[in-house]
Design a protein around this motif. Structure first.
Motif, PDB file in Angstrom:
ATOM      1  N   VAL A 112       0.814  -1.217   0.000  1.00  0.00           N
ATOM      2  CA  VAL A 112       0.000   0.000   0.000  1.00  0.00           C
ATOM      3  C   VAL A 112       0.843   1.260   0.000  1.00  0.00           C
ATOM      4  CG1 VAL A 112      -2.028  -1.063   1.050  1.00  0.00           C
ATOM      5  CG2 VAL A 112      -0.264  -0.060   2.526  1.00  0.00           C
ATOM      6  N   ALA A 136      -3.263   5.522   9.372  1.00  0.00           N
ATOM      7  CA  ALA A 136      -3.948   4.906   8.229  1.00  0.00           C
ATOM      8  C   ALA A 136      -5.168   5.735   7.851  1.00  0.00           C
ATOM      9  CB  ALA A 136      -4.362   3.480   8.570  1.00  0.00           C
ATOM     10  N   PHE A 140      -8.349   2.858   4.311  1.00  0.00           N
ATOM     11  CA  PHE A 140      -7.540   1.671   4.567  1.00  0.00           C
ATOM     12  C   PHE A 140      -8.369   0.532   5.143  1.00  0.00           C
ATOM     13  CE2 PHE A 140      -4.930  -0.912   7.419  1.00  0.00           C
ATOM     14  CZ  PHE A 140      -3.931  -1.320   6.559  1.00  0.00           C
ATOM     15  N   ILE A 147      -1.405  -3.768   9.496  1.00  0.00           N
ATOM     16  CA  ILE A 147      -0.243  -3.350   8.718  1.00  0.00           C
ATOM     17  C   ILE A 147       0.958  -4.195   9.136  1.00  0.00           C
ATOM     18  CG2 ILE A 147       1.469  -1.503   8.411  1.00  0.00           C
ATOM     19  CD1 ILE A 147      -0.833   0.503   8.747  1.00  0.00           C
ATOM     20  N   ARG A 249      -0.798  -4.140   3.582  1.00  0.00           N
ATOM     21  CA  ARG A 249      -2.082  -4.381   4.255  1.00  0.00           C
ATOM     22  C   ARG A 249      -2.307  -5.881   4.348  1.00  0.00           C
ATOM     23  NH1 ARG A 249      -6.750  -1.189   1.750  1.00  0.00           N
ATOM     24  NH2 ARG A 249      -6.251  -2.484  -0.040  1.00  0.00           N
TER      25      ARG A 249
END
Length: 266
Positions: A112, A136, A140, A147, A249
């Motif tokens: 990401v 984020a 997201f 993450i 992600r």
């Protein structure tokens, strides 16, 4: 990635990955950084994805306050894989999403973002305590996703020049309150006295002492987006600390939670 690495991430929130990007991969990453620096060579102010370093107050604060920066001297850069496609190609060739990230999260990750983190000698500024998930964006989907970041040292990262530090186990405690100012949006006026978002010392957990993670060039640290981490300033005269990070992600790990941390108990 083996069971030891998986156990480290689950228990402590981070793990070392020695010689992850050795040899040709390290050379390609260093060459890509030089291409990125060339894009910033004529910049005199921070803007967009490029943050220049500034003596005294640091690059982030100078950017937000509209203060003078060091021309062409990068402190950080965002979306580096879009500015220089070689970064994306290297992470793909190393199969970071499908091997170490999948080993930590149980399934492959989706890239990401990617960043440059530069700390020039003498003026390289600190990064305060924070949790990555706190930044984020709403798109997201932090309620359902986590993450995992792989941070690769391109120079030796040492205690003296600002290697990463972590609070082990802090990723299990929930989301800590972050104080400070948000980044100003394009077109917004500079904000005098802007403070970089961080977790204040009085809100840090006392469950474990911070652990510094020095790394040799090409080695990496992989960490959960909920773990508290920081980096000190570069106090050396001649030792740059340059690193790149790839952010993935993943499905939210079962051991983490997004509820606010009970700071009265930690």
């Amino acid at each position: 990635m083996d069971d030891t690495h998986y156990g480290d991430v689950r228990r402590n929130g981070f793990t070392r990955l020695p010689r992850l990007a050795a040899g040709e991969a390290l050379t390609r990453l260093r060459d890509a950084v030089e291409d990125l620096r060339e894009l910033a060579r004529d910049r005199t102010v921070s803007s967009g994805d490029f943050v220049l370093e500034a003596p005294g107050i640091g690059g982030w604060a100078a950017w937000q306050q509209g203060a003078e920066a060091l021309p062409g001297v990068l402190r950080s850069a965002d979306r580096i894989h879009e500015h220089v496609p070689a970064f994306e190609a290297v992470q793909r060739s190393l199969d970071l999403a499908g091997v170490p990230v999948a080993g930590a999260a149980g399934s492959p990750g989706t890239l990401v973002n990617a960043f440059l983190w530069a700390k020039p000698p003498v003026v390289g500024s600190a990064k305060p305590w924070h949790q990555d998930i706190a930044f984020a964006p709403p798109s997201f989907g932090a309620e359902d996703h986590g993450i995992v970041t792989i941070w690769i040292a391109l120079d030796a990262a040492t205690v003296r020049n600002g290697c990463l530090e972590f609070i082990p186990g802090s990723h299990l405690l929930g989301l800590f309150p972050h104080t400070g100012d948000r980044e100003r949006r394009p077109g917004e006026a500079p904000r005098a006295g802007a403070v970089e978002p961080h977790v204040a010392d009085e809100h840090l957990p006392r469950t474990a002492d911070p652990v510094a993670v020095p790394l040799e060039p090409g080695s990496a640290v992989m960490f959960d987006g909920m773990v508290l981490h920081r980096s000190a300033p570069n106090t050396t005269a001649t030792e740059p600390r340059t690193a790149v990070s790839f952010v993935y992600r993943v499905p939210r790990p079962a051991w983490t939670r997004m509820e606010p941390a009970d700071i009265a108990r930690v």
